[in-house]
Design a protein around this motif. Structure first.
Motif, mmCIF file in Angstrom:
data_model
loop_
_atom_site.group_PDB
_atom_site.id
_atom_site.type_symbol
_atom_site.label_atom_id
_atom_site.label_comp_id
_atom_site.label_asym_id
_atom_site.label_seq_id
_atom_site.Cartn_x
_atom_site.Cartn_y
_atom_site.Cartn_z
ATOM 1 N N ILE A 307 57.355 1.707 3.522
ATOM 2 C CA ILE A 307 57.519 2.017 2.101
ATOM 3 C C ILE A 307 56.600 3.146 1.674
ATOM 4 N N TYR A 308 55.374 3.145 2.196
ATOM 5 C CA TYR A 308 54.377 4.035 1.590
ATOM 6 C C TYR A 308 53.372 4.645 2.552
ATOM 7 N N PHE A 309 52.733 3.846 3.416
ATOM 8 C CA PHE A 309 51.553 4.322 4.111
ATOM 9 C C PHE A 309 51.815 5.413 5.136
ATOM 10 N N SER A 310 52.748 5.200 6.046
ATOM 11 C CA SER A 310 53.015 6.208 7.074
ATOM 12 C C SER A 310 53.704 7.425 6.463
ATOM 13 N N ARG A 311 53.487 8.556 7.072
ATOM 14 C CA ARG A 311 54.127 9.769 6.574
ATOM 15 C C ARG A 311 55.645 9.682 6.726
ATOM 16 N N GLY A 312 56.346 10.218 5.759
ATOM 17 C CA GLY A 312 57.802 10.186 5.788
ATOM 18 C C GLY A 312 58.419 11.159 6.760
ATOM 19 N N SER A 313 57.603 11.882 7.516
ATOM 20 C CA SER A 313 58.140 12.827 8.501
ATOM 21 C C SER A 313 58.677 12.120 9.738
ATOM 22 N N ASP A 314 58.396 10.827 9.888
ATOM 23 C CA ASP A 314 58.989 10.055 10.968
ATOM 24 C C ASP A 314 60.475 9.875 10.670
ATOM 25 N N ALA A 315 61.334 10.127 11.666
ATOM 26 C CA ALA A 315 62.781 10.108 11.450
ATOM 27 C C ALA A 315 63.260 8.758 10.930
ATOM 28 N N ASP A 316 62.766 7.671 11.517
ATOM 29 C CA ASP A 316 63.205 6.341 11.095
ATOM 30 C C ASP A 316 62.691 5.997 9.703
ATOM 31 N N ILE A 317 61.427 6.337 9.439
ATOM 32 C CA ILE A 317 60.852 6.032 8.126
ATOM 33 C C ILE A 317 61.564 6.817 7.028
ATOM 34 N N TYR A 318 61.903 8.056 7.300
ATOM 35 C CA TYR A 318 62.632 8.857 6.311
ATOM 36 C C TYR A 318 63.963 8.176 5.961
ATOM 37 N N ARG A 319 64.679 7.741 6.982
ATOM 38 C CA ARG A 319 65.972 7.099 6.750
ATOM 39 C C ARG A 319 65.790 5.785 5.987
ATOM 40 N N GLU A 320 64.762 5.014 6.328
ATOM 41 C CA GLU A 320 64.536 3.734 5.673
ATOM 42 C C GLU A 320 64.164 3.904 4.209
ATOM 43 N N ARG A 321 63.343 4.909 3.898
ATOM 44 C CA ARG A 321 62.996 5.145 2.491
ATOM 45 C C ARG A 321 64.206 5.616 1.693
ATOM 46 N N MET A 322 65.070 6.381 2.324
ATOM 47 C CA MET A 322 66.328 6.762 1.672
ATOM 48 C C MET A 322 67.137 5.510 1.325
ATOM 49 N N LEU A 323 67.213 4.574 2.268
ATOM 50 C CA LEU A 323 67.980 3.351 2.032
ATOM 51 C C LEU A 323 67.347 2.493 0.940
ATOM 52 N N LEU A 324 66.022 2.443 0.903
ATOM 53 C CA LEU A 324 65.339 1.673 -0.138
ATOM 54 C C LEU A 324 65.749 2.173 -1.526
ATOM 55 N N GLY A 325 65.851 3.485 -1.664
ATOM 56 C CA GLY A 325 66.305 4.039 -2.935
ATOM 57 C C GLY A 325 67.774 3.773 -3.182
ATOM 58 N N PRO A 349 55.409 11.339 -8.632
ATOM 59 C CA PRO A 349 54.978 12.038 -7.410
ATOM 60 C C PRO A 349 53.803 11.303 -6.775
ATOM 61 N N ASN A 350 53.687 11.489 -5.420
ATOM 62 C CA ASN A 350 54.579 12.306 -4.598
ATOM 63 C C ASN A 350 55.267 11.438 -3.546
ATOM 64 N N THR A 351 54.725 10.267 -3.305
ATOM 65 C CA THR A 351 55.202 9.474 -2.181
ATOM 66 C C THR A 351 56.537 8.802 -2.439
ATOM 67 N N ALA A 352 56.998 8.760 -3.692
ATOM 68 C CA ALA A 352 58.289 8.132 -3.991
ATOM 69 C C ALA A 352 59.446 9.118 -3.859
ATOM 70 N N GLU A 353 59.176 10.324 -3.428
ATOM 71 C CA GLU A 353 60.202 11.365 -3.449
ATOM 72 C C GLU A 353 61.387 11.026 -2.542
ATOM 73 N N ILE A 354 61.132 10.492 -1.362
ATOM 74 C CA ILE A 354 62.236 10.207 -0.435
ATOM 75 C C ILE A 354 63.108 9.074 -0.978
#
Length: 615
Positions: A307-325, A349-354
């Motif tokens: 959700i928050y701590f790891s950077r969103g540049s990880d491919a899986d984390i980026y996709r998961e944050r997209m799904l959360l939204g 801003p800024n961590t909720a952007e994805i």
């Protein structure tokens, strides 16, 4: 995240499998490992600004010469200061030996931090004081080389007192108030036992098995042993993250996968996740193994990482944050009565952007279906202008909230400070049609709600929206964390405060008293760890009732707009993040018994008006 919340720590580990001269020939520098360690730490800088440290282990050092070195610095600029110090040492030596860089063997002998095994650590102080003596790595020194040990990690342990009692030690303040103090003492204890059995080649697997089986908490810990062995190990529930890469030149471990990808220019599929209960062990002779040290338990990988701590540049984390939204779109549509024409959507801003992008995708998907349906149904009656208006209709997106410079709220003695706090965020004027548009803003989580109430909602209300809807991509945070996140005081959580207020509203405060009595009885019988009694506080209410109460509590009296709070559901979280189902801060379902004890103690502290952690 609108509320200030500390991250977990970060770990970086490098083990060269070739002589340093090999890297000098192939890559043109003897500083290959140091440069990569610096990159690994900088690429994880989001994980710690309270301090940093490095440790180096040199192999095959002549007797009488130091083979383990450590440097720690406190403060937000620690990484830069550490490697500036290393560079200063190089510059000083080059004044005496101008051609030093051409002789890797000499460089290893003269430079303290040039070695074959390295640990780097980034610290966020979730327990202990923020001074250099609490920065990792810690070192246990011994006249016997094989008993020297340096350790660092990302973790919290909730049974440090029990560990020290088992070891029959009375540590100083630094060791007792640091989880790493208990961890390194325990590992060192069993290292010494194994070293007695096999002085030249202690069984590191056995050491880790005996030591970590006694740890209650979430952890990834790394260690350098004086005989040349080194390791990184993950807890049996996989609570804290760890990834590794190995080839014939090098072994790398880090807390975040993109840090390894970027630093070494690797493909995603090249990097493996260190599985729960496993360790990466590299022996002094370079033999690499990844054994199962502890039998894996049910995986409870921290969902807050996603959700928050790891950077969103990880491919899986980026996709998961997209799904959360995306999964929040239906609730948002309901909240605005499906009137996207008069709704503006933004993010904090800024961590909720994805997650914001995911929410927009969900709203756009609804809009597309609505357009198709209306055009099909009205194809014989709609005018060209009406069809055109439908086709070109989009979700209205604006950048509303702007994180301003960090204002110094130096006036602390009176109400002027509250007025200053309001301006932590600024707003974009002219974006909202006054008294016509609803305003939706997404945050990645709402912990205490302090910044929302004191700053963000007041600022947004200046735009005169009809309604302010704050959306959290995380579920309601109801329980303290004890595995590495700085969330330990029950009374701080706005969800808990709302549940307490609902109990008062419905004349059910006896639930608080009964829960407190159960906690006290369990404490007297040393059973505080067996059950999370705090769940009873939330049981009378639905998540929607608590969310509604939170909206009432976060709406300042001088705000004109209606305020509504929408949270992610537990089901939505698990659907979006299927491999990271650690959700104890939302559900109270702790993966270890120590978590129940922490929750119960935190509640008792609340009832007794005590300030402090539950562990």
């Amino acid at each position: 995240m609108s509320d200030a919340l500390k991250h977990e720590c970060g770990l970086a580990y490098i083990r060269l499998l070739k002589p340093i001269s090999y890297y000098h020939r192939k890559y043109g520098t003897s500083f290959y490992a140091l440069n990569k360690l610096y990159l690994l730490m900088e690429k994880q800088h989001n994980r710690g600004q309270d301090g940093a440290g490095i440790a180096t282990l040199k192999l095959n050092v002549e007797p009488g010469y130091q083979f383990m070195h450590r440097l720690r610095i406190a403060g937000p600029g620690a990484i830069k200061e550490i490697f500036n110090s290393v560079n200063d040492e190089v510059v000083e030596l080059e004044r005496m030996y101008p051609n030093l860089r051409e002789f890797p063997g000499m460089m290893k002998g003269y430079l303290r931090f040039m070695g074959e095994a390295m640990l780097g650590h980034l610290r966020y102080g979730t327990q202990g004081k923020n001074s250099v003596k609490f920065c990792h790595p810690f070192v246990k020194s011994d006249i016997n080389p094989a008993r020297n040990l340096s350790m660092a990690g990302n973790f919290n342990l909730v049974n440090t007192d029990e560990l020290f009692a088992m070891l029959k030690e009375n540590p100083d303040e630094t060791m007792r108030t640091s989880d790493l103090g208990a961890m390194i003492d325990t590992v060192h204890h069993f290292l010494c036992e194994e070293e007695e059995k096999s002085p030249e080649n202690p069984d590191i697997e056995a050491v880790l098995r005996q030591a970590t089986s006694r740890f209650d908490g979430g952890y990834v810990c790394g260690g350098l042993v004086g005989n040349g062995d080194s390791f990184v190990m993950r807890d049996k529930h996989g609570i804290r993250p760890a990834y590794y890469y190995q080839d014939d030149e090098i072994v790398i471990v880090a807390s975040e996968r993109p840090a390894i990808q970027t630093s070494f220019n690797l493909k995603l599929e090249d990097i493996k996740e260190l599985q729960p209960g496993c360790a990466v062990i590299v022996k002094a002779d370079g033999t690499v193994s990844v054994p199962q040290i502890l039998e894996p338990a049910e995986k409870a990988a921290c969902s807050f990482e996603r959700i928050y701590f790891s950077r969103g540049s990880d491919a899986d984390i980026y996709r998961e944050r997209m799904l959360l939204g995306d999964y929040l779109a239906p609730k948002v549509l309901e909240a605005v009565n499906y009137d996207l024409k008069n709704t503006i959507v933004s993010f904090i801003p800024n961590t909720a952007e994805i997650a914001f992008y995911g929410l927009i995708k969900g709203l756009e998907d609804y809009l597309k279906e609505m357009k198709i349906s209306r055009i099909i149904k009205g194809r014989d009656t709609l005018s060209d202008e009406e069809i055109s208006e439908l086709i070109y209709r989009r979700v209205r997106i604006e950048k509303i909230a702007i994180k301003d410079v960090k204002l110094r709220t130096f006036i602390t003695a009176d109400s002027s400070r509250d007025e200053m706090v309001q301006h932590v965020y600024d707003i974009t004027y002219g974006t909202v049609r006054p008294n016509q548009d609803a305003l939706v803003v997404i945050d990645d989580s709402i912990v205490r709600g302090t910044t929302l109430r004191q700053s963000i909602i007041k600022m947004l209300d200046r735009l005169s929206p009809t309604k302010i809807i704050v959306v959290s991509s995380a579920p309601q945070i109801r329980y303290p964390d004890c595995y590495g996140i700085d969330m330990s005081k029950m009374g701080d959580f706005i969800a808990f405060q709302a549940a307490v207020e609902l109990l008062k509203d419905r004349n059910m405060t006896n639930v608080l008293t009964e829960t407190y009595l159960k906690c006290n009885a369990a404490k007297e019988h040393n059973k505080l760890h067996e059950e999370n009694f705090v769940k009873a506080i939330y049981e009378p209410f639905t998540p929607e009732e608590i969310s509604k109460k939170i909206g009432e509590m976060l709406r300042p009296d001088d705000v004109n707009a209606e305020v509504e709070i929408i949270y992610q559901s537990i089901e939505g979280l698990h659907k979006a993040c299927p491999e990271n189902k650690g959700d104890w801060y939302f559900t109270g379902n702790y993966p270890t018994s120590g978590g129940n004890k922490v929750a119960n103690r935190a509640f008792m502290n609340f009832m007794e008006n005590k300030v402090g952690r539950g562990y």
